[in-house]
Design an enzyme around this catalytic site. Structure first.
Site, PDB file in Angstrom:
ATOM      1  N   LYS A   1      37.151  42.947  39.462  1.00 51.69           N
ATOM      2  CA  LYS A   1      35.843  42.343  39.267  1.00 51.69           C
ATOM      3  C   LYS A   1      34.694  43.327  39.513  1.00 51.69           C
ATOM      4  CE  LYS A   1      37.357  37.582  39.783  1.00 51.69           C
ATOM      5  NZ  LYS A   1      37.431  37.335  38.340  1.00 51.69           N
TER       6      LYS A   1
ATOM      7  N   PHE B   1      44.644  31.489  44.056  1.00 48.98           N
ATOM      8  CA  PHE B   1      44.323  31.820  42.682  1.00 48.98           C
ATOM      9  C   PHE B   1      44.381  33.338  42.551  1.00 48.98           C
ATOM     10  CE2 PHE B   1      41.775  33.066  39.089  1.00 48.98           C
ATOM     11  CZ  PHE B   1      42.262  32.225  38.103  1.00 48.98           C
TER      12      PHE B   1
ATOM     13  N   ASP C   1      44.635  40.227  48.392  1.00 52.96           N
ATOM     14  CA  ASP C   1      43.952  40.086  47.112  1.00 52.96           C
ATOM     15  C   ASP C   1      42.454  39.982  47.398  1.00 52.96           C
ATOM     16  OD1 ASP C   1      42.720  39.243  44.791  1.00 52.96           O
ATOM     17  OD2 ASP C   1      44.323  37.886  44.200  1.00 52.96           O
TER      18      ASP C   1
END
Length: 404
Positions: free
Chosen positions: A259, A145, A230
């Site tokens: 984030k 994801f 990532d």
């Protein structure tokens, strides 16, 4: 009746009436928050064990970060990258140092960081590696994801994320996560990068087999391929280290960050790499109006400084042991598996008991917020500011839910 006086049902209905249904949120309407706790419109408090999918690693309204935001709001919020502002250099220098890299390219969202990494890897492949024009490929993992742009969903294996959004962007090869043999077979002379999550978050906090990440690093070095990590969810303290890759003794060629970098205040993302990688970009080839804006840099610089102390990484490691010990004690008592590192856990609930959604709804009723994924799995990712007592409370409420 008391139920007739509650504001939540009407607020939920109003939100549903005026928004596209791209999320399926729990029926809680949050109006204020502090630390690890949020309060809804009816005054009920909940322990936040999702923390904005790691965007709130430092909790809600961390005083240092709020102060930085307030101070910057009174001075300057946006210039665009057409000019340089006085917060930019500190942010880029200090984040580069935290990452052990030469350069930083600031963006806004995690998906933008991923898109940036893809573009840089392709350009590096053509200009440095010598891949023929238009032939570059990037190897990714099943269960990934990395975001929801059209390019990113092109290499997703999640039907909900991918279906009906074609035609899909070419140039990607998908291999099983954790399978070094399959990865080695997929890498060819036109491969410019391997793009992986060190721990797959959306898939259910899936930790790869021991030796996998070091094997990826070795393979990429031997084949002259960039290793792109990532770390948008796994990075910045979540797993008990600054980066999840650290715990495997691995240094990627490129970090994708987001984030928590925005401190739960503004969207901030970044790509960090050495000059021989990020240096392939030239003015006009990539950019963002809001990327690296003064407000974002002021907040994110304080985030980097909080991480530079090591306090939050230690908290995640130490409190993570307590969390995982409590969760593992529930295996066979409603849980069938527990995965994760630090203050990050994926829990597989016995599907004969309930779905992940049902578990999250029952936890919500008991004052704990979590999120389900892939049927019977739920994820816990509380703020790194959570206390030992609050962790015990969350585990106790989960045990009560599982016991029925």
């Amino acid at each position: 009746m008391i139920e007739d006086m509650l504001r939540t049902p009407a607020a939920v209905q109003d939100a549903e009436r005026h928004t596209a249904h791209n999320y399926h949120p729990l029926p809680v309407v949050i109006s204020s928050a502090e630390g690890a706790w949020v309060t809804d419109v009816d005054g009920r408090r909940y322990l936040d064990c999702l923390a904005g999918y790691s965007a709130l690693n430092f909790g809600h309204r961390h005083p240092t970060l709020i102060a930085a935001a307030h101070a910057q709001l009174d001075r300057l919020t946006l210039t665009s990258r057409a000019f340089i502002h006085d917060q930019f250099a500190d942010f880029c220098r200090e984040l580069a140092a935290l990452c052990g890299k030469d350069l930083v390219l600031p963006m806004n969202t995690g998906a933008e960081a991923v898109e940036t990494g893809i573009k840089v890897a392709r350009k590096w492949g053509y200009q440095v590696k010598g891949v023929p024009a238009g032939q570059a490929n990037i190897v990714v993992a099943e269960g990934n994801f990395h975001g929801r742009t059209t390019t990113i969903v092109s290499f997703s294996t999640d039907a909900d994320a991918r279906a009906d959004f074609g035609p899909y962007t070419p140039g990607f090869k998908i291999v099983p996560y954790g399978d070094l043999t399959a990865l080695a077979e997929a890498v060819d002379e036109h491969t410019v990068a391997v793009l992986l999550e060190p721990i797959q978050g959306e898939q259910g906090v899936v930790v790869p087999p021991t030796g996998y990440l070091p094997g990826v690093r070795q393979l990429c070095t031997e084949r002259n391929v960039l290793f792109i990590a990532d770390e948008i969810q796994s990075g910045l303290g979540r797993t008990g280290a600054t980066f999840a890759c650290e715990q495997e003794g691995v240094v990627p060629d490129m970090y994708l960050l987001g984030k928590a970098l925005g401190g739960g205040i503004v969207p901030v993302s970044a790509v960090a790499a050495d000059a021989d990688v990020l240096g392939v970009l030239r003015p006009g080839q990539h950019g963002s109006t809001f990327g690296g804006n003064p407000l974002a840099c002021a907040v994110a610089t304080e985030v980097v400084r909080l991480l530079a102390t090591g306090e939050f990484q230690r908290r995640s490691a130490e409190l993570g042991e307590r969390l995982h010990a409590g969760l593992h004690a529930l295996i066979g008592k409603g849980l069938v598996a527990v995965r994760g590192r630090g203050l990050w856990a994926g829990l597989d609930i016995d599907p004969a008991l309930m779905s992940g959604r049902e578990a999250c709804e029952r936890l919500m009723e008991r004052g704990v917020l979590a999120k389900d994924t892939h049927g019977s799995t739920i994820r816990l990712a509380p703020p790194l500011t959570i206390t030992a007592e609050e962790i015990d409370h969350a585990v106790e409420q989960l045990a009560a839910v599982l016991a029925g």
